[in-house]
Scaffold this motif. Sequence first.
Motif, PDB file in Angstrom:
ATOM      1  N   ILE A   1      -6.280  37.216-134.278  1.00  0.00           N
ATOM      2  CA  ILE A   1      -5.319  36.326-132.679  1.00  0.00           C
ATOM      3  C   ILE A   1      -4.745  35.905-133.434  1.00  0.00           C
ATOM      4  O   ILE A   1      -3.044  35.507-132.605  1.00  0.00           O
ATOM      5  N   GLU A   2      -4.681  34.507-134.583  1.00  0.00           N
ATOM      6  CA  GLU A   2      -4.125  33.708-134.367  1.00  0.00           C
ATOM      7  C   GLU A   2      -2.547  34.121-135.080  1.00  0.00           C
ATOM      8  O   GLU A   2      -1.878  33.568-134.738  1.00  0.00           O
ATOM      9  N   GLU A   3      -2.786  34.920-136.252  1.00  0.00           N
ATOM     10  CA  GLU A   3      -1.701  35.413-136.231  1.00  0.00           C
ATOM     11  C   GLU A   3      -0.711  36.394-135.712  1.00  0.00           C
ATOM     12  O   GLU A   3       0.650  36.527-136.144  1.00  0.00           O
ATOM     13  N   ASN A   4      -1.555  37.517-134.748  1.00  0.00           N
ATOM     14  CA  ASN A   4      -0.531  37.849-134.033  1.00  0.00           C
ATOM     15  C   ASN A   4      -0.024  37.790-132.508  1.00  0.00           C
ATOM     16  O   ASN A   4       0.833  38.328-132.018  1.00  0.00           O
ATOM     17  N   LEU A   5      -1.491  36.523-132.291  1.00  0.00           N
ATOM     18  CA  LEU A   5      -0.568  36.505-130.902  1.00  0.00           C
ATOM     19  C   LEU A   5      -0.909  34.569-130.645  1.00  0.00           C
ATOM     20  O   LEU A   5      -1.482  34.122-129.764  1.00  0.00           O
ATOM     21  N   GLY A   6      -0.431  33.821-131.771  1.00  0.00           N
ATOM     22  CA  GLY A   6      -0.311  32.702-131.557  1.00  0.00           C
ATOM     23  C   GLY A   6       1.148  32.056-131.227  1.00  0.00           C
ATOM     24  O   GLY A   6       0.244  30.808-130.739  1.00  0.00           O
ATOM     25  N   SER A   7       1.758  32.486-130.384  1.00  0.00           N
ATOM     26  CA  SER A   7       3.174  31.921-129.868  1.00  0.00           C
ATOM     27  C   SER A   7       2.972  31.093-128.780  1.00  0.00           C
ATOM     28  O   SER A   7       1.163  31.345-128.023  1.00  0.00           O
ATOM     29  N   LEU A   8       2.981  30.573-127.953  1.00  0.00           N
ATOM     30  CA  LEU A   8       3.157  29.391-126.817  1.00  0.00           C
ATOM     31  C   LEU A   8       1.981  30.521-125.525  1.00  0.00           C
ATOM     32  O   LEU A   8       0.892  30.788-124.648  1.00  0.00           O
ATOM     33  N   GLY A   9       2.952  31.495-125.314  1.00  0.00           N
ATOM     34  CA  GLY A   9       3.485  31.812-124.423  1.00  0.00           C
ATOM     35  C   GLY A   9       2.037  33.023-124.388  1.00  0.00           C
ATOM     36  O   GLY A   9       1.214  33.271-123.571  1.00  0.00           O
ATOM     37  N   MET A  10       1.355  33.533-125.288  1.00  0.00           N
ATOM     38  CA  MET A  10      -0.077  35.226-126.009  1.00  0.00           C
ATOM     39  C   MET A  10      -0.679  33.467-126.057  1.00  0.00           C
ATOM     40  O   MET A  10      -1.857  34.271-125.417  1.00  0.00           O
ATOM     41  N   ARG A  11      -1.026  32.407-126.435  1.00  0.00           N
ATOM     42  CA  ARG A  11      -1.669  31.536-126.471  1.00  0.00           C
ATOM     43  C   ARG A  11      -1.898  31.469-124.876  1.00  0.00           C
ATOM     44  O   ARG A  11      -3.770  31.502-124.446  1.00  0.00           O
ATOM     45  N   ARG A  12      -1.357  31.204-124.252  1.00  0.00           N
ATOM     46  CA  ARG A  12      -1.715  30.985-122.763  1.00  0.00           C
ATOM     47  C   ARG A  12      -1.973  32.494-121.778  1.00  0.00           C
ATOM     48  O   ARG A  12      -3.308  32.968-120.873  1.00  0.00           O
ATOM     49  N   ARG A  13      -1.205  33.408-122.072  1.00  0.00           N
ATOM     50  CA  ARG A  13      -2.403  35.025-121.476  1.00  0.00           C
ATOM     51  C   ARG A  13      -3.237  35.505-122.269  1.00  0.00           C
ATOM     52  O   ARG A  13      -3.918  35.837-121.679  1.00  0.00           O
ATOM     53  N   TYR A  14      -3.275  34.944-123.793  1.00  0.00           N
ATOM     54  CA  TYR A  14      -5.001  34.775-123.953  1.00  0.00           C
ATOM     55  C   TYR A  14      -5.857  34.508-124.204  1.00  0.00           C
ATOM     56  O   TYR A  14      -6.415  33.590-125.703  1.00  0.00           O
ATOM     57  N   ALA A  15      -5.857  32.836-123.638  1.00  0.00           N
ATOM     58  CA  ALA A  15      -6.588  31.907-124.152  1.00  0.00           C
ATOM     59  C   ALA A  15      -7.904  31.676-123.928  1.00  0.00           C
ATOM     60  O   ALA A  15      -8.620  31.122-124.692  1.00  0.00           O
ATOM     61  N   THR A  16      -8.114  32.841-122.948  1.00  0.00           N
ATOM     62  CA  THR A  16     -10.650  33.295-123.172  1.00  0.00           C
ATOM     63  C   THR A  16     -10.677  33.307-124.329  1.00  0.00           C
ATOM     64  O   THR A  16     -11.452  33.536-124.798  1.00  0.00           O
ATOM     65  N   ALA A  17      -9.791  34.397-125.093  1.00  0.00           N
ATOM     66  CA  ALA A  17     -10.249  35.554-126.229  1.00  0.00           C
ATOM     67  C   ALA A  17      -9.883  33.075-127.010  1.00  0.00           C
ATOM     68  O   ALA A  17     -10.866  33.727-127.944  1.00  0.00           O
ATOM     69  N   PHE A  18      -8.844  33.066-127.353  1.00  0.00           N
ATOM     70  CA  PHE A  18      -8.636  31.804-128.481  1.00  0.00           C
ATOM     71  C   PHE A  18      -9.593  30.852-127.909  1.00  0.00           C
ATOM     72  O   PHE A  18     -10.819  30.438-128.910  1.00  0.00           O
TER      73      PHE A  18
END
Length: 213
Positions: free
Chosen positions: A190-207
Motif C-alpha cells: 500500500i505504500e507503493e500504490n496508495l502512498g500519495s497524501l490523498g490516498m493515505r487519508r482515504r486508507y488511513a485505517t489500513a496504514f
Amino acid sequence: MRNKKEIKEDLLTALELAGDSVLAGFGFKRRRGSLNYIRDLGDTKQTLAFGGDYLPKYQSNAELCFHPAMHLEMKSVSDCALDLVGGDKWLLANSPEIIVNQPIEFTAPKTEHVYWDANGIDQMVNQIGKIIVFIKKWVLPFLDVLQTPADLIEVYTSKDGRMMKGHHWYLFVAAAQLTRGNQNAALAVIEENLGSLGMRRRYATAFEKLAVK
C-alpha cells in the motif's frame, strides 16, 4: 419485437445447450435460471458470468450483446481486507467479497478482443460456443493461477497485465500478504500504490493497522 423476458429465456436455454456440459468439464456448474457458472474451490470461488445487454440501442440490429465477465472470491483474503479497512465496505468497491470483477477480454491481448451479439436462440448457441472457445484459450489459464493468496501475490509481483487494478486491488494484495504472515510486505504494497497524501487519508485505517508492530 420480443421483450427482454423472452430473450433471457432463450439465453438460458442456449446456455443449457451450449455451455453446461462443456464448462462442467472444467468444474463450473450453473444453477437453473442463472447466467453464472461457478467453480467452488473451498476458500476460493471463481465465476464465469454470461451477462449482456438486451435490445441494446447501440446495436439496434441485435437482441442481445454479450458482455461475459469473470469474478473471483477468496474468503480468507476478503475477511482480512475488510478488517484492514475497519469494516468500511466502500473502500473495497462496496463488494468486499469480490476480489476480481472484470470483462473476460482483459485476459487476452487487444488484438484478440471480440464482440458477441445475437438474434434468436440459434445465434445465441453459436455465440456461446465462440465465447467458450475464448474462455478455454484465455480465461481458464488465468483462473488456474488465481486460486490461493499466494497466487494473488504472484500476479501482483509479476505485474500481470491480465488483471484490472483499481485501488481496492492493492488492499486485497496486502490482505493476501497478511494471511501469510507478511505484515511488512503488506505495508509495502500500500505504500507503493496508495502512498500519495490523498490516498493515505482515504486508507488511513489500513496504514495505521499495518504500521503497528
